[in-house]
Design an enzyme around this catalytic site. Structure first.
Site, PDB file in Angstrom:
ATOM      1  N   ARG A   1      -1.722  40.122  27.540  1.00 38.22           N
ATOM      2  CA  ARG A   1      -2.947  40.527  27.947  1.00 38.22           C
ATOM      3  C   ARG A   1      -2.447  40.533  29.899  1.00 38.22           C
ATOM      4  NH1 ARG A   1      -6.820  36.312  25.965  1.00 38.22           N
ATOM      5  NH2 ARG A   1      -7.988  37.631  27.256  1.00 38.22           N
TER       6      ARG A   1
ATOM      7  N   TYR B   1       4.520  42.047  20.038  1.00 38.32           N
ATOM      8  CA  TYR B   1       3.203  42.220  20.613  1.00 38.32           C
ATOM      9  C   TYR B   1       2.869  43.975  20.626  1.00 38.32           C
ATOM     10  CZ  TYR B   1       2.243  37.440  21.030  1.00 38.32           C
ATOM     11  OH  TYR B   1       2.275  35.650  20.876  1.00 38.32           O
TER      12      TYR B   1
ATOM     13  N   ASP C   1      -4.418  33.775  20.661  1.00 35.13           N
ATOM     14  CA  ASP C   1      -6.222  32.988  21.170  1.00 35.13           C
ATOM     15  C   ASP C   1      -6.848  33.693  19.816  1.00 35.13           C
ATOM     16  OD1 ASP C   1      -5.107  31.911  22.622  1.00 35.13           O
ATOM     17  OD2 ASP C   1      -5.517  33.098  24.443  1.00 35.13           O
TER      18      ASP C   1
ATOM     19  N   ARG D   1       1.127  31.517  18.720  1.00 36.36           N
ATOM     20  CA  ARG D   1      -0.499  31.249  18.869  1.00 36.36           C
ATOM     21  C   ARG D   1      -0.831  32.403  19.531  1.00 36.36           C
ATOM     22  NH1 ARG D   1       1.366  24.988  21.256  1.00 36.36           N
ATOM     23  NH2 ARG D   1       2.983  26.576  21.856  1.00 36.36           N
TER      24      ARG D   1
END
Lengths: 250, 250
Positions: A198, A111, A52, A50
């Site tokens: 992040r 990622y 952002d 999910r």
């Protein structure tokens, strides 16, 4: 009911994120509406991750159940047609068994975080990368990042809004590599906490600037305290790259 | 008056092109206005190439005369500051002699044409590449493209609006290379005719599709007739890469 695995590319800039929310357009909603326009069905499309608002995907995986058996290429093309000019593209649709679940069957998420390490503003890659200056030592970042690999309590790198039951996760791998003026952070794990990549990226940049050492990063991890985290990197540099599944990536 | 060589990146999407025009914002005008806001001077900024609307640059070269001697990095940063959020970035400013002229001193221009060869729509690279399908044979394109190298009358590959005195130009090199789903056409020459690279790209795609042979391309070139050209590729795939000068690229 026939189930299709979808692999999806999207530009997260104009969306509130993957998941449906009250406060704006989501990627999930856009695809669900395209499916409805294609075959008249209300669906709920789960995804491997999910993301952002502002976070992109090169290979998000989701699945959709459609009450008729279509040739998978037809499903891909029809959803793309109904998505119109929205910056979402179904890269592939594959017929899968009902045991396949995009979220629960996923065994590895990957990622990439892209940094453009230059003083000058971005012209061609606005909203596609995090531009930072001064020069980063990518080798030092790569070396320090290795302390994150393995099974740890990642509370330090977890958003206060994270809904995961446990902060303990296993990071399979992480690498930091420079290519010209870009620095790429790639990582893979079975699952990630909210804002984990992040938080890694923002903290590793402190190492790249020489403000933090590898030892500082290790101490921050061991503190298991959100306050020990460095700055959280902005969403525009983050890309969901791929989701892997058992049974030959199915 | 001190002269500065500027190397510039821009996203051509929202501009009428490099050159000032009545019908909309140009890259040249945006930079000239930024210079005016920086040092109060009206300037006319010549460039190595005059890109069309929608065409991008990774390394356009222009020059500007400013009536005070600034540290070149200051010129770069000040213009960038005054460009604000416009998708134009001054990558470098260098002090050069008054003999340097961005257009007339240039001895080689290099362009890249990017094709994304896939069926599925673009999400992340909208306005950055020409998406086409079916699959292209990049090796056949590269082989055929070699007939274009050398000194020729390029009337076939020249826009009817071209203002060049002669259609005879020397193409120094051209290559076609696949990288994943992207196909890159790179070429270099002392100078190009209007729409020459886009005319090459569109025609080479016909070769990539198997509709044209290398021999067809040669005949089209030898015809020296605009009607013999294949389709002209759209602007969004074209990038002005760099301009070279004598005296160690000055």
């Amino acid at each position: 009911m026939p189930r299709y695995k979808l692999t999806i590319e999207y530009d997260g800039t104009g969306f509130v994120g993957w998941q449906r929310q009250e406060n704006g357009p989501s990627v999930q909603q856009a695809i669900e509406e395209a499916v409805k326009n294609f075959c008249g069905m209300e669906t709920n499309i789960p995804a491997a991750g999910r993301t952002d608002s502002g976070v992109h995907a090169r290979g998000m995986v989701a699945h959709v159940d459609i009450d008729r058996a279509f040739e998978p290429g037809k499903v891909r093309d029809a959803i793309n047609f109904h998505l119109g000019a929205q910056p979402i593209s179904i890269l592939s649709a594959e017929a899968v068994s009902e045991e396949f679940h995009a979220r629960f069957s996923c065994v590895r998420r990957s990622y990439e975080y892209r940094i453009t390490n230059r003083r000058m503003p971005l012209a061609l890659d606005v909203n596609r990368t995090w531009r930072i200056w001064p020069a980063l030592n990518a080798e030092a970042m790569d070396d320090a990042a290795q302390v994150l690999v393995g099974r740890h309590d990642f509370t330090t790198f977890r958003s206060s809004k994270c809904q995961s039951e446990s902060p303990v996760k296993s990071l399979e791998q992480i690498s930091v590599m420079r290519a010209g003026e870009d620095v790429y952070i790639r990582c893979a794990a079975r699952s990630f906490l909210h804002n984990q990549v992040r938080s890694f990226a923002g903290t590793l940049v402190e190492v790249g600037k020489g403000k933090w050492t590898k030892r500082d990063l290790k101490k921050a991890l061991e503190a298991a305290d959100r306050a020990a985290c460095g700055p959280v990197a902005p969403p525009e540099g983050l890309y969901f790259l791929r989701a892997d599944y058992e049974d030959v990536n199915r």
